[in-house]
Enzyme design. Sequence first.
Site, PDB file in Angstrom:
ATOM      1  N   GLY A  34       8.294  12.380   7.741  1.00 15.29           N
ATOM      2  CA  GLY A  34       8.935  12.050   6.474  1.00 15.29           C
ATOM      3  C   GLY A  34       7.944  11.550   5.452  1.00 15.29           C
ATOM      4  O   GLY A  34       6.827  11.139   5.783  1.00 15.29           O
ATOM      5  N   GLY A  36       8.039   9.628   1.267  1.00 16.85           N
ATOM      6  CA  GLY A  36       8.789   9.165   0.109  1.00 16.85           C
ATOM      7  C   GLY A  36       7.848   8.918  -1.046  1.00 16.85           C
ATOM      8  O   GLY A  36       6.677   9.320  -1.015  1.00 16.85           O
ATOM      9  N   TYR A  38       6.433   6.244  -1.923  1.00 17.45           N
ATOM     10  CA  TYR A  38       5.364   5.286  -1.652  1.00 17.45           C
ATOM     11  C   TYR A  38       4.707   5.460  -0.289  1.00 17.45           C
ATOM     12  O   TYR A  38       3.579   5.021  -0.092  1.00 17.45           O
ATOM     13  CB  TYR A  38       5.904   3.854  -1.760  1.00 17.45           C
ATOM     14  CG  TYR A  38       6.351   3.498  -3.148  1.00 17.45           C
ATOM     15  CD1 TYR A  38       5.453   2.992  -4.087  1.00 17.45           C
ATOM     16  CD2 TYR A  38       7.668   3.693  -3.551  1.00 17.45           C
ATOM     17  CE1 TYR A  38       5.847   2.687  -5.370  1.00 17.45           C
ATOM     18  CE2 TYR A  38       8.078   3.383  -4.837  1.00 17.45           C
ATOM     19  CZ  TYR A  38       7.163   2.883  -5.749  1.00 17.45           C
ATOM     20  OH  TYR A  38       7.567   2.593  -7.018  1.00 17.45           O
ATOM     21  N   GLY A  39       5.429   6.073   0.656  1.00 21.85           N
ATOM     22  CA  GLY A  39       4.891   6.105   2.003  1.00 21.85           C
ATOM     23  C   GLY A  39       4.960   7.458   2.672  1.00 21.85           C
ATOM     24  O   GLY A  39       5.720   8.345   2.271  1.00 21.85           O
ATOM     25  N   VAL A  41       5.273   8.968   6.719  1.00 16.77           N
ATOM     26  CA  VAL A  41       5.728   8.466   8.014  1.00 16.77           C
ATOM     27  C   VAL A  41       5.397   9.473   9.111  1.00 16.77           C
ATOM     28  O   VAL A  41       5.672  10.669   8.982  1.00 16.77           O
ATOM     29  CB  VAL A  41       7.248   8.186   7.991  1.00 16.77           C
ATOM     30  CG1 VAL A  41       7.704   7.599   9.328  1.00 16.77           C
ATOM     31  CG2 VAL A  41       7.603   7.234   6.848  1.00 16.77           C
ATOM     32  N   ASP A 151      18.630   0.015  -0.615  1.00 15.02           N
ATOM     33  CA  ASP A 151      18.485   1.473  -0.522  1.00 15.02           C
ATOM     34  C   ASP A 151      19.377   1.997   0.598  1.00 15.02           C
ATOM     35  O   ASP A 151      18.978   2.837   1.395  1.00 15.02           O
ATOM     36  CB  ASP A 151      17.020   1.841  -0.261  1.00 15.02           C
ATOM     37  CG  ASP A 151      16.723   3.306  -0.574  1.00 15.02           C
ATOM     38  OD1 ASP A 151      17.488   3.921  -1.347  1.00 15.02           O
ATOM     39  OD2 ASP A 151      15.729   3.842  -0.044  1.00 15.02           O
TER      40      ASP A 151
END
Length: 263
Positions: A34, A36, A38-39, A41, A151
């Site tokens: 995954g 997003g 900012y990150g 994974v 969230d």
Amino acid sequence: MLRPIRKIYQFIVDKPIKKSGIVNHRYQVLEMIGSGSYGMVYLCRDLLTREDRILKQLRPSRRKAMNEIKLFHDEVSVMGNLKHHRMPVFYEAFSESGHYFYVMSYIKGVNLEDEIFQNKKTFNEKESLLFVAKLIQVVDYLHKKDIYHLDLRIPNILLKNNEPYLIDFGLAKQEKPNQSNENDRKELKLQDYYDIGDILLYLLYTTYSSKTKKALPWTEELSLRQETVLLVKKLLRMEKPYSSIDGILYDLYVAVKALEESE
């Protein structure tokens, strides 16, 4: 003009760690699962314990901005304060070659969004209410620690043994009583309540079959008990909002009881 430039920069810089790559001399990357804003994974194998772990990395394109690094450290701080069986377990945080990472447990569940949209899982009215009741118990744990998820969405919920597990605390905030006022904490709490209402609507719509092309309000499209309608309206602030999770749980009980009595 800045956004396209930023996108190009991210495309160039944000290269995922290669499969079988080893981070911190311990975590072997199995796959990226995954990403997003900012990150990034990864599912990894802990070479010391031989167990699967989740490794989260601050996007390389964001690692030189102090405010982005602070947000990442804030997330690490929140994760370190979580001790709940339906949330990830935090293990450690570290930096390597100027990159920022933290490690958490791997929850072997199915993403709720995938279950609904790919596997066509449905929830009737009673099932929706009971599912949300379980989710609220997890959110209650957070709020009692002055942590607000902010969230709550179906992609951030995993299903394991039909139980909801809450993930992705990238936007979560932990408020300290002496550093924020009551109104600020109330607004954060209401945001989580609103998101719970949105999730409940998603679940209720899984059994909806449109009979007309005309878009109608959910109050007209869905055939729901009045107790359920009131619950959703209060969560979405269409009526006087809830002041506590106890109030939500009470109305959930009333709505479920009304359904059972009508069966």
